[in-house]
Enzyme design. Sequence first.
Site, mmCIF file in Angstrom:
data_model
loop_
_atom_site.group_PDB
_atom_site.id
_atom_site.type_symbol
_atom_site.label_atom_id
_atom_site.label_comp_id
_atom_site.label_asym_id
_atom_site.label_seq_id
_atom_site.Cartn_x
_atom_site.Cartn_y
_atom_site.Cartn_z
ATOM 1 N N LYS A 22 -9.119 -25.161 22.681
ATOM 2 C CA LYS A 22 -9.204 -26.593 23.015
ATOM 3 C C LYS A 22 -8.915 -27.461 21.794
ATOM 4 O O LYS A 22 -8.126 -28.401 21.868
ATOM 5 C CB LYS A 22 -10.610 -26.903 23.544
ATOM 6 C CG LYS A 22 -10.937 -28.383 23.603
ATOM 7 C CD LYS A 22 -12.322 -28.643 24.135
ATOM 8 C CE LYS A 22 -13.446 -28.616 23.119
ATOM 9 N NZ LYS A 22 -13.591 -29.809 22.268
ATOM 10 N N ASN A 23 -9.557 -27.145 20.667
ATOM 11 C CA ASN A 23 -9.461 -28.045 19.514
ATOM 12 C C ASN A 23 -8.156 -27.896 18.728
ATOM 13 O O ASN A 23 -7.925 -28.616 17.759
ATOM 14 C CB ASN A 23 -10.681 -27.873 18.600
ATOM 15 C CG ASN A 23 -11.933 -28.452 19.238
ATOM 16 O OD1 ASN A 23 -11.849 -29.156 20.240
ATOM 17 N ND2 ASN A 23 -13.087 -28.143 18.666
ATOM 18 N N CYS A 117 -21.988 -40.202 20.099
ATOM 19 C CA CYS A 117 -22.103 -39.320 21.254
ATOM 20 C C CYS A 117 -23.385 -38.517 21.131
ATOM 21 O O CYS A 117 -24.164 -38.720 20.195
ATOM 22 C CB CYS A 117 -20.870 -38.434 21.404
ATOM 23 S SG CYS A 117 -20.815 -37.063 20.276
ATOM 24 N N ARG A 122 -20.923 -40.157 14.552
ATOM 25 C CA ARG A 122 -19.509 -39.792 14.489
ATOM 26 C C ARG A 122 -18.541 -40.956 14.224
ATOM 27 O O ARG A 122 -17.659 -41.241 15.045
ATOM 28 C CB ARG A 122 -19.101 -39.024 15.746
ATOM 29 C CG ARG A 122 -19.974 -37.820 15.980
ATOM 30 C CD ARG A 122 -19.541 -36.997 17.149
ATOM 31 N NE ARG A 122 -18.326 -36.229 16.905
ATOM 32 C CZ ARG A 122 -17.778 -35.426 17.802
ATOM 33 N NH1 ARG A 122 -18.315 -35.290 18.991
ATOM 34 N NH2 ARG A 122 -16.688 -34.759 17.509
ATOM 35 N N ASP A 307 -19.978 -25.550 15.783
ATOM 36 C CA ASP A 307 -19.734 -25.331 17.214
ATOM 37 C C ASP A 307 -20.313 -24.002 17.724
ATOM 38 O O ASP A 307 -20.247 -23.721 18.927
ATOM 39 C CB ASP A 307 -18.222 -25.393 17.523
ATOM 40 C CG ASP A 307 -17.683 -26.811 17.398
ATOM 41 O OD1 ASP A 307 -18.490 -27.757 17.361
ATOM 42 O OD2 ASP A 307 -16.448 -26.965 17.312
ATOM 43 N N ARG A 399 -15.660 -29.036 29.946
ATOM 44 C CA ARG A 399 -14.807 -29.668 28.932
ATOM 45 C C ARG A 399 -14.240 -28.635 27.971
ATOM 46 O O ARG A 399 -13.223 -28.887 27.317
ATOM 47 C CB ARG A 399 -15.615 -30.683 28.122
ATOM 48 C CG ARG A 399 -16.168 -31.802 28.959
ATOM 49 C CD ARG A 399 -16.864 -32.797 28.102
ATOM 50 N NE ARG A 399 -15.980 -33.232 27.024
ATOM 51 C CZ ARG A 399 -16.349 -34.041 26.044
ATOM 52 N NH1 ARG A 399 -17.573 -34.500 26.007
ATOM 53 N NH2 ARG A 399 -15.501 -34.388 25.099
HETATM 54 N N1 EPU Z 1 -17.360 -38.265 9.703
HETATM 55 C C1 EPU Z 1 -17.573 -39.512 9.146
HETATM 56 N N2 EPU Z 1 -16.501 -40.365 9.070
HETATM 57 C C2 EPU Z 1 -15.276 -40.048 9.529
HETATM 58 C C3 EPU Z 1 -15.072 -38.771 10.097
HETATM 59 C C4 EPU Z 1 -16.149 -37.899 10.184
HETATM 60 O O1 EPU Z 1 -18.678 -39.844 8.729
HETATM 61 O O2 EPU Z 1 -14.362 -40.882 9.428
HETATM 62 C C5 EPU Z 1 -18.493 -37.310 9.775
HETATM 63 C C6 EPU Z 1 -18.907 -37.003 11.219
HETATM 64 O O3 EPU Z 1 -19.792 -37.991 11.744
HETATM 65 C C7 EPU Z 1 -19.566 -35.650 11.057
HETATM 66 C C8 EPU Z 1 -18.705 -34.982 9.976
HETATM 67 O O4 EPU Z 1 -18.061 -36.059 9.274
HETATM 68 O O5 EPU Z 1 -20.874 -35.796 10.605
HETATM 69 C C9 EPU Z 1 -17.647 -34.026 10.472
HETATM 70 O O6 EPU Z 1 -16.948 -34.610 11.562
HETATM 71 P P1 EPU Z 1 -15.446 -34.262 11.908
HETATM 72 O O7 EPU Z 1 -14.641 -35.498 11.781
HETATM 73 O O8 EPU Z 1 -14.990 -33.046 11.196
HETATM 74 O O9 EPU Z 1 -15.585 -33.915 13.471
HETATM 75 P P2 EPU Z 1 -14.475 -34.190 14.557
HETATM 76 O O10 EPU Z 1 -13.158 -34.100 13.952
HETATM 77 O O11 EPU Z 1 -14.849 -35.433 15.305
HETATM 78 C C10 EPU Z 1 -14.074 -31.724 15.309
HETATM 79 C C11 EPU Z 1 -14.182 -30.959 16.584
HETATM 80 C C12 EPU Z 1 -15.642 -30.773 16.945
HETATM 81 C C13 EPU Z 1 -16.310 -30.011 15.802
HETATM 82 C C14 EPU Z 1 -16.120 -30.778 14.485
HETATM 83 C C15 EPU Z 1 -16.676 -30.056 13.276
HETATM 84 C C16 EPU Z 1 -12.150 -31.550 17.751
HETATM 85 C C17 EPU Z 1 -11.488 -32.263 18.873
HETATM 86 N N3 EPU Z 1 -13.474 -31.690 17.639
HETATM 87 O O12 EPU Z 1 -14.705 -32.981 15.557
HETATM 88 O O13 EPU Z 1 -15.694 -29.993 18.118
HETATM 89 O O14 EPU Z 1 -17.685 -29.872 16.064
HETATM 90 O O15 EPU Z 1 -14.721 -31.009 14.263
HETATM 91 O O16 EPU Z 1 -16.096 -28.801 13.144
HETATM 92 O O17 EPU Z 1 -11.499 -30.841 17.000
HETATM 93 C C18 EPU Z 1 -16.637 -29.189 20.134
HETATM 94 O O18 EPU Z 1 -15.582 -28.579 20.345
HETATM 95 O O19 EPU Z 1 -17.690 -29.009 20.808
HETATM 96 C C19 EPU Z 1 -16.686 -30.176 19.056
HETATM 97 C C20 EPU Z 1 -17.629 -31.126 18.982
#
Ligand code: EPU
Length: 420
Positions: A22-23, A117, A122, A307, A399
């Site tokens: 998915k990701n 969320c 996030r 995850d 999802r």
């Molecule tokens: N963060 C910030 N500012 C930003 C971006 C991130 O503070 O601008 C913080 C987030 O709040 C969090 C941390 O940095 O505390 C890491 O967040 P990240 O941006 O890496 O998460 P994401 O990109 O939103 C993806 C996956 C998630 C997975 C995370 C961590 C996708 C679509 N989603 O989310 O997947 O948990 O990386 O590995 O790739 C899932 O599949 O269940 C899922 C939640």
Amino acid sequence: MDKLRIHGNVPLNGEISISGAKNAALPILAATLLSPGTIHIRNIPHLQDISTMLSLLGQTGVKLTLDERGNVQADASAVVSWHAPYELVRTMRASILVLGPLLSRFGAADVSLPGGCAIGSRPVEQHLKGLQAMGAKIQVENGDIRARCRGRLRGASIAMEMVTVTGTENLMMAATLAEGQTILHNAAREPEIVDLANFLIAMGAKIHGAGSSTITIEGIKELAGCSHQIMPDRIETGTYLAAAAITRGRIRLNNTQPALLEAVLLKLSEAGASIETGSDWISLDMHGKRPQAVSLATAPYPAFPTDMQAQMMALNTIAEGTSTITETIFENRFMHVQELQRMGADITLKGSTALCKGVESLHGAPIMATDLRASASLVLAALAAVGETCIDRIYHIDRGYECIEEKLSQLGARIQRATM
Ligand code: EPU
């Protein structure tokens, strides 16, 4: 609303195939916006989040055809809108992934700002700061991100303040069409970023270092069509391995990539599982034994993935011994704890650490899913529990887990979906 009914206490036994990730599929689908050429993508999983991304792309004018076998053909030669509306973004935060591609190719993107969320606040300021460093003008007004640039984005050296997966992906995609060189420092190293980079490279992009913490992109004027196969889902793989471990079962997973699961396999071995791997398969055998408790802390790849945290917590609830699990990525990713407690788990939360004393067995109970991975952990707990568990709000699991009842039934689980 659909519910899952599970009669537990049955060891899983058998063989299944792992679906596309998915990701990886989500950013790769968003990246189709970068090229006017025809793109073929194979191994797209049939999931709710993928349908949401396809709707979003369809609304912008991308022509899509898909078949039952997970093959998608995308043609973004006639994009008519660069708007990602709130109705879609609020159901899937990963909609933010269209921001970089739309802005980079069309000079404009209006994307509703994702809210918090179930697992944390996030924010996405790293995505926005990176694009601003590349020359974008960005305003956030009335809950919408309005991004514009005159001509092409400019390459830049960007030091991200934290490791962010979709942040790295958005900036890497945007940089492919920027003028000059972009260097992303402190980039996320997740395998899904490597899969996206390989896809972009197949389109003609010039990218070096994906999979390391420094990614260099030389921007070019136009990307072409290409053909790509989505990597296997490492989190789905880990979830089924944990399901076999919690039920003291034996399993073989095909079409997967063992090398991407080192941290998870290490913890499952520590829990007492015998694990064997081949080039594209993993087998796990508990030899009918109760798992041992394992302690861990989540961190960005290659460390233990957030995850998989909830699923390992489920395993610890019935393991021999006491464990601690520390969540370092998201501030509120313990929503499964209260539900596991309803099934008899002995867990105490102290800030971002959960202390779990393993009990002999869990008992079935009516419980509620709160987010995708929390739901997976509840399914695992239910598979091990004595009696029947009914899991409400199961749409969360759709999802991210393709055909979960079919796959678990194939492994001998007694599981049924009840549509209310
Ligand atoms: N963060 C910030 N500012 C930003 C971006 C991130 O503070 O601008 C913080 C987030 O709040 C969090 C941390 O940095 O505390 C890491 O967040 P990240 O941006 O890496 O998460 P994401 O990109 O939103 C993806 C996956 C998630 C997975 C995370 C961590 C996708 C679509 N989603 O989310 O997947 O948990 O990386 O590995 O790739 C899932 O599949 O269940 C899922 C939640």
